[in-house]
Motif scaffolding. Structure first.
Motif, mmCIF file in Angstrom:
data_model
loop_
_atom_site.group_PDB
_atom_site.id
_atom_site.type_symbol
_atom_site.label_atom_id
_atom_site.label_comp_id
_atom_site.label_asym_id
_atom_site.label_seq_id
_atom_site.Cartn_x
_atom_site.Cartn_y
_atom_site.Cartn_z
ATOM 1 N N ARG A 14 -1.333 -5.989 -1.474
ATOM 2 C CA ARG A 14 0.089 -6.214 -1.758
ATOM 3 C C ARG A 14 0.591 -7.475 -1.069
ATOM 4 N NH1 ARG A 14 2.740 -0.114 -1.857
ATOM 5 N NH2 ARG A 14 1.692 0.493 -3.780
ATOM 6 N N ARG A 16 -4.930 -1.602 0.485
ATOM 7 C CA ARG A 16 -3.718 -1.731 -0.341
ATOM 8 C C ARG A 16 -2.706 -2.668 0.318
ATOM 9 N NH1 ARG A 16 -2.731 3.328 -1.886
ATOM 10 N NH2 ARG A 16 -3.140 2.944 -4.066
ATOM 11 N N GLU A 51 -2.670 -0.840 -8.667
ATOM 12 C CA GLU A 51 -1.745 -1.900 -8.233
ATOM 13 C C GLU A 51 -1.353 -2.842 -9.375
ATOM 14 O OE1 GLU A 51 -0.184 -2.053 -5.222
ATOM 15 O OE2 GLU A 51 -1.110 -0.099 -4.943
ATOM 16 N N SER A 58 2.110 -10.735 -2.998
ATOM 17 C CA SER A 58 3.483 -11.206 -2.808
ATOM 18 C C SER A 58 3.487 -12.644 -2.331
ATOM 19 C CB SER A 58 4.270 -10.286 -1.871
ATOM 20 O OG SER A 58 3.876 -10.477 -0.557
#
Ligand code: COA
Length: 161
Positions: A99, A95, A131, A103
């Motif tokens: 992420r 995860r 997500e 980003s």
């Protein structure tokens, strides 16, 4: 290290995401062979060290525990590989990598991230869904699977304009 709770404490407190380098390849290839039934070759990995690719490493101290490979094509990021050492799976590294790459892709003005995932890969499918990815189609017989082939789900996550 005794159990998953101990790993969780370590990873929560001390997981660093940085760029993957060619020095990481021996360890990355070892993780790749353990994590995937049809692992990438070293040549395939090396071919990704190019300007329009982003390669991310998740590290606990000096130890590489997982990585992600993303290709930027025009304004679209394509997640080509995400893999965590089986001994470190289920503790948040996947995860964190996901992420981070999302980003970074948004920061670099990509409009969406797409990926393919095996129909049978429930773990990855769940992670991507939670997500924010949505299934946008299927690619029939996309992956080798024993003597036959397996379909891929195509999933996409659009970044807000
Ligand atoms: C998919 C993968 C990258 C996830 O990394 P990870 O570090 O294990 O995942 P995380 O610990 O961050 O967990 C994220 C989510 O994945 C799912 N998940 C993780 N481990 C799971 C398990 N053992 N069983 C079911 N779901 C699981 C859960 O939804 C979890 O969220 P939750 O903790 O809120 O329930 C990892 O399992 C892996 O490397 N698998 C082999 C390679 C692969 O399939 N890559 C994806 C190809 S598209």
């Amino acid at each position: 290290m005794r159990g998953s709770e101990t790993y969780q404490q370590v990873l929560d407190g001390d997981l660093l995401i940085r760029g993957l380098s060619t020095d990481d390849l021996p360890r990355a290839l070892s993780i790749e062979r353990q994590g995937h039934s049809y692992p990438w070759t070293e040549a395939l990995f090396r071919d990704c060290f190019r300007a329009n690719y982003r390669l991310w490493a998740a590290c606990h101290g000096d130890l590489l525990v997982g990585y992600a490979v993303v290709a930027y094509m025009f304004d679209e990021a394509h997640l080509l590989n995400l893999c965590v050492d089986p001994r470190w799976q289920g503790q948040g590294a996947g995860r964190r990598l996901l992420r981070h790459l999302l980003s970074e892709a948004a920061r670099e003005q990509m409009v969406q991230t797409i990926l393919e995932v095996r129909l049978s890969n429930d773990t990855a499918y769940r992670l991507y869904s939670v997500e924010g990815f949505e299934e946008i189609g299927r690619r029939p017989e996309f992956y080798p699977n024993g003597d036959g082939r397996e379909d891929a789900r195509v999933m996409a996550l659009q970044f807000p304009a």
